[in-house]
Design a protein around this motif. Sequence first.
Motif, short mmCIF file in Angstrom:
data_model
loop_
_atom_site.label_atom_id
_atom_site.label_comp_id
_atom_site.label_asym_id
_atom_site.label_seq_id
_atom_site.Cartn_x
_atom_site.Cartn_y
_atom_site.Cartn_z
N UNK A 118 -7.93 28.97 -48.46
CA UNK A 118 -8.52 30.22 -47.99
C UNK A 118 -8.85 30.12 -46.50
N UNK A 119 -8.55 31.19 -45.78
CA UNK A 119 -8.94 31.30 -44.38
C UNK A 119 -9.79 32.56 -44.25
N UNK A 120 -10.81 32.49 -43.41
CA UNK A 120 -11.68 33.66 -43.35
C UNK A 120 -12.50 33.76 -42.10
N UNK A 121 -13.20 34.87 -42.01
CA UNK A 121 -14.09 35.17 -40.90
C UNK A 121 -15.50 35.41 -41.41
N UNK A 122 -16.44 34.82 -40.71
CA UNK A 122 -17.86 35.02 -40.97
C UNK A 122 -18.50 35.51 -39.67
N UNK A 123 -19.69 36.05 -39.79
CA UNK A 123 -20.41 36.46 -38.58
C UNK A 123 -21.89 36.20 -38.75
N UNK A 124 -22.52 36.02 -37.61
CA UNK A 124 -23.96 35.81 -37.59
C UNK A 124 -24.57 36.60 -36.45
N UNK B 87 -20.21 36.44 -44.86
CA UNK B 87 -18.77 36.61 -44.96
C UNK B 87 -18.38 38.00 -44.47
N UNK B 88 -17.35 38.05 -43.65
CA UNK B 88 -16.78 39.33 -43.22
C UNK B 88 -15.52 39.63 -44.02
N UNK B 89 -14.60 38.68 -44.01
CA UNK B 89 -13.34 38.84 -44.73
C UNK B 89 -12.71 37.48 -44.92
N UNK B 90 -11.96 37.35 -46.01
CA UNK B 90 -11.25 36.11 -46.29
C UNK B 90 -9.91 36.46 -46.91
N UNK B 91 -8.97 35.51 -46.82
CA UNK B 91 -7.64 35.77 -47.35
C UNK B 91 -7.08 34.47 -47.93
N UNK B 92 -6.51 34.57 -49.12
CA UNK B 92 -5.95 33.39 -49.76
C UNK B 92 -4.58 33.06 -49.17
N UNK C 167 -1.94 33.13 -50.67
CA UNK C 167 -0.99 34.09 -51.22
C UNK C 167 -1.11 35.48 -50.61
N UNK C 168 -2.10 35.65 -49.73
CA UNK C 168 -2.23 36.92 -49.03
C UNK C 168 -3.21 37.91 -49.64
N UNK C 169 -4.01 37.48 -50.60
CA UNK C 169 -4.99 38.39 -51.21
C UNK C 169 -6.25 38.42 -50.36
N UNK C 170 -6.63 39.61 -49.87
CA UNK C 170 -7.82 39.70 -49.01
C UNK C 170 -9.08 40.04 -49.79
N UNK C 171 -10.19 39.72 -49.18
CA UNK C 171 -11.51 40.06 -49.72
C UNK C 171 -12.38 40.47 -48.55
N UNK D 158 -15.23 47.14 -45.11
CA UNK D 158 -14.06 47.61 -45.86
C UNK D 158 -13.59 48.95 -45.32
N UNK D 159 -12.30 49.04 -45.09
CA UNK D 159 -11.73 50.27 -44.56
C UNK D 159 -11.70 50.31 -43.04
#
Length: 116
Positions: A33-39, A47-52, A54-58, A64-65
């Motif tokens: 998993x690779x992702x972005x966090x913020x403080x 957590x801001x967003x993460x992606x597996x 395989x390309x599945x985002x969260x 969102x949007x």
Amino acid sequence: QVQVVESGGGLVQPGGSLRLSCAASGGIFSFNVMGWYRQAPGKQRELVAAITSGGSPNYAASVKGRFTISRDNTKNTVALQMNSLKPEDTAVYYCKVESYYGVNYWGKGTLVTVSS
């Protein structure tokens, strides 16, 4: 030794856009998993967003949007396209990459300021 380097932060007006990029290198061929966090000042890192791989985002509900995460597995890079930015998006944004052994590697962060 894995290095994680972010780029693309800066000052933007409300409603504007920014694109953050992150590159991971050294020691590991690929990441899970690779992702972005913020403080934000005075707040916990979130957590801001993460992606597996395989390309599945969260996404966090607050982005969102408006934000889109993407990655290039061949280059071990992950990007965050941020649109319709709001003052409450102001924070230091950190990239985190996770190895398949469950080890996390963090970048040093890049500052995003949304202000008129």
